[in-house]
Design a protein around this motif. Structure first.
Motif, mmCIF file in Angstrom:
data_model
loop_
_atom_site.group_PDB
_atom_site.id
_atom_site.type_symbol
_atom_site.label_atom_id
_atom_site.label_comp_id
_atom_site.label_asym_id
_atom_site.label_seq_id
_atom_site.Cartn_x
_atom_site.Cartn_y
_atom_site.Cartn_z
ATOM 1 N N ALA A 29 0.860 -1.186 0.000
ATOM 2 C CA ALA A 29 0.000 0.000 0.000
ATOM 3 C C ALA A 29 0.890 1.228 0.000
ATOM 4 N N GLY A 30 0.264 2.387 0.079
ATOM 5 C CA GLY A 30 1.011 3.639 0.130
ATOM 6 C C GLY A 30 1.548 3.900 1.521
ATOM 7 N N SER A 31 1.866 5.130 1.799
ATOM 8 C CA SER A 31 2.456 5.508 3.085
ATOM 9 C C SER A 31 1.530 5.166 4.247
ATOM 10 N N THR A 32 2.137 4.726 5.350
ATOM 11 C CA THR A 32 1.396 4.537 6.601
ATOM 12 C C THR A 32 2.013 5.386 7.714
ATOM 13 N N ASN A 33 2.712 6.436 7.321
ATOM 14 C CA ASN A 33 3.336 7.342 8.286
ATOM 15 C C ASN A 33 2.247 8.146 8.998
ATOM 16 N N ASP A 36 2.291 11.990 8.653
ATOM 17 C CA ASP A 36 1.877 12.551 7.370
ATOM 18 C C ASP A 36 0.386 12.412 7.103
ATOM 19 N N ILE A 37 -0.173 11.239 7.412
ATOM 20 C CA ILE A 37 -1.559 10.950 7.002
ATOM 21 C C ILE A 37 -2.523 10.836 8.181
ATOM 22 N N GLY A 38 -2.020 10.950 9.398
ATOM 23 C CA GLY A 38 -2.872 10.833 10.580
ATOM 24 C C GLY A 38 -2.946 9.395 11.075
ATOM 25 N N VAL A 39 -3.138 9.253 12.371
ATOM 26 C CA VAL A 39 -3.167 7.923 12.981
ATOM 27 C C VAL A 39 -4.337 7.099 12.457
ATOM 28 N N HIS A 40 -5.507 7.707 12.342
ATOM 29 C CA HIS A 40 -6.706 6.976 11.913
ATOM 30 C C HIS A 40 -6.512 6.359 10.527
ATOM 31 N N THR A 41 -6.030 7.161 9.592
ATOM 32 C CA THR A 41 -5.813 6.649 8.236
ATOM 33 C C THR A 41 -4.711 5.600 8.208
ATOM 34 N N ALA A 42 -3.657 5.826 8.996
ATOM 35 C CA ALA A 42 -2.564 4.852 9.050
ATOM 36 C C ALA A 42 -3.059 3.505 9.567
ATOM 37 N N ASN A 47 -4.524 -2.144 8.820
ATOM 38 C CA ASN A 47 -5.481 -3.230 9.022
ATOM 39 C C ASN A 47 -6.006 -3.773 7.699
ATOM 40 N N SER A 48 -6.094 -2.911 6.698
ATOM 41 C CA SER A 48 -6.470 -3.395 5.366
ATOM 42 C C SER A 48 -5.411 -4.358 4.833
ATOM 43 N N LEU A 49 -4.135 -4.023 5.047
ATOM 44 C CA LEU A 49 -3.052 -4.921 4.638
ATOM 45 C C LEU A 49 -3.130 -6.246 5.387
ATOM 46 N N LEU A 50 -3.389 -6.186 6.686
ATOM 47 C CA LEU A 50 -3.490 -7.414 7.475
ATOM 48 C C LEU A 50 -4.621 -8.304 6.968
ATOM 49 N N LYS A 51 -5.747 -7.720 6.657
ATOM 50 C CA LYS A 51 -6.884 -8.498 6.143
ATOM 51 C C LYS A 51 -6.567 -9.104 4.783
ATOM 52 N N ARG A 84 -0.020 0.288 17.334
ATOM 53 C CA ARG A 84 -0.030 -1.083 17.858
ATOM 54 C C ARG A 84 -1.433 -1.469 18.338
ATOM 55 N N ASP A 85 -2.070 -0.581 19.075
ATOM 56 C CA ASP A 85 -3.413 -0.875 19.570
ATOM 57 C C ASP A 85 -4.401 -1.030 18.421
ATOM 58 N N GLY A 86 -4.223 -0.224 17.380
ATOM 59 C CA GLY A 86 -5.101 -0.329 16.226
ATOM 60 C C GLY A 86 -4.964 -1.664 15.521
#
Length: 323
Positions: A29-33, A36-42, A47-51, A84-86
């Motif tokens: 996927a793209g950035s998970t920083n 840069d993109i906020g915790v919620h989006t990261a 989690n999309s990658l994990l699924k 981590r919690d997310g």
């Protein structure tokens, strides 16, 4: 089963594998920083990658014993804990979930548990001094504060030199023509595109410095040399934490190290003396998977590296073919 994630400032790679290094699933996927993109989006992207990983190999989340995620921007305790919690919400039965800086992925992949330094030169720049399993960050405080020597810094230096030459405020340089060629627009008309592209787009101009410097352009050479000086300052700061007189292992990670000019310029700096440089031979996500395996008590042998590299290649090729 274990999962390793490498989340850079531009691209994130995730692998699910066995504890022997065999890759069973791959996703990107793209950035998970989170900076840069906020915790919620990261968290959503992670989690999309994990699924995707679980779905692609028909693996249940209760089969994952450990996850190690090295994420750009997650060196601080608060952000790393939130990520981590997310991810724990997606993998509630995992025994160990570790989230830390992406800078350590390549380090663990090459040096394992040994002491040393990771010097990162990608979109940004930073160094991590690792001793007895503890990592201390040096530099890497973001493009608004200080990531000198990184891709954004070099790219912005290239753009500055080009526009100043066009204005008559700076010396004529080959960078002016190279920037205009990349923009496919007159310089002044490209301003909107540059600002809309943001940090990563500015960083994409960094290779122009190496191209022009290699052709003998004085301005470009000065940019590359200054970048090397700044990166060597990170090494000098790290060296203060080690016993004087000993050789220090340093893993070079990040896309800028593909430029031989930068490597050569770094090694002749006073701050680089006393270091043994190691170029990461496998992608950083390899280090993340080895760290996940270590969380389960598995001991990495050379076969781990062989199985990983052999099995990952096919997954990456298939993923690239879909994009």
């Amino acid at each position: 089963m274990i999962i390793g994630i490498d989340g850079g400032g531009t691209k994130t790679e995730a692998v699910l594998g066995r504890e022997d290094g065999t890759v069973l699933a791959y996703a990107a996927a793209g950035s998970t920083n989170p900076v840069d993109i906020g915790v919620h989006t990261a968290v959503e992207r992670l989690n999309s990658l994990l699924k995707q990983l679980l779905c692609s190999c028909s693996c249940g989340e209760n089969e994952i014993s450990a996850l190690y995620a090295g994420i750009s921007g997650a060196a601080g305790r608060e952000l790393s804990a939130q990520l981590r919690d997310g991810m724990a919400a997606c993998l509630p039965h995992a025994e160990r979930i570790i989230c830390t800086s992406d800078a350590l992925n390549a380090f663990y992949g090459e040096l394992g548990g040994r002491d040393g330094v990771a010097l990162i030169a990608g979109t940004g720049s930073s160094a991590f001094c690792v001793q007895q399993g503890q990592a201390l960050q040096v530099g890497g405080w973001g493009y608004l504060i200080d990531d000198a020597g990184g891709g954004f810094w070099i790219g912005s230096s290239v753009l500055r030199a080009a526009f100043r030459a066009a204005d008559g405020r700076g010396p004529e340089t080959a960078l002016r023509g190279l920037v205009q060629e990349k923009l496919a627009l007159p310089l002044q008309e490209g301003i909107g595109r540059i600002y809309a592209g943001g940090k990563r787009y500015v960083a994409s101009f960094a290779p122009l410095a190496f191209a022009a410097a290699g052709a003998g352009d004085t301005t470009a050479r000065a940019i590359v040399e200054t970048a090397a000086v700044e990166l060597a300052l990170l090494l000098a700061a790290c060296a203060q934490r080690f016993q004087a007189g000993g050789q220090i292992d340093c893993v070079l990670s990040g896309g800028l190290w593909r430029a031989p000019l930068l490597c050569t310029a770094l090694k002749r700096q006073p701050g680089a003396r006393g270091y043994r440089f190691v170029h990461a031979s496998l992608p950083p996500v390899y280090g993340a998977l080895t760290a996940a395996a270590a969380c389960t008590g598995a001991v990495q042998q050379e076969e781990f590296r062989t199985r990983f590299s052999g099995s990952l290649a096919g997954f990456r090729a298939a993923c690239d073919g879909q994009t």
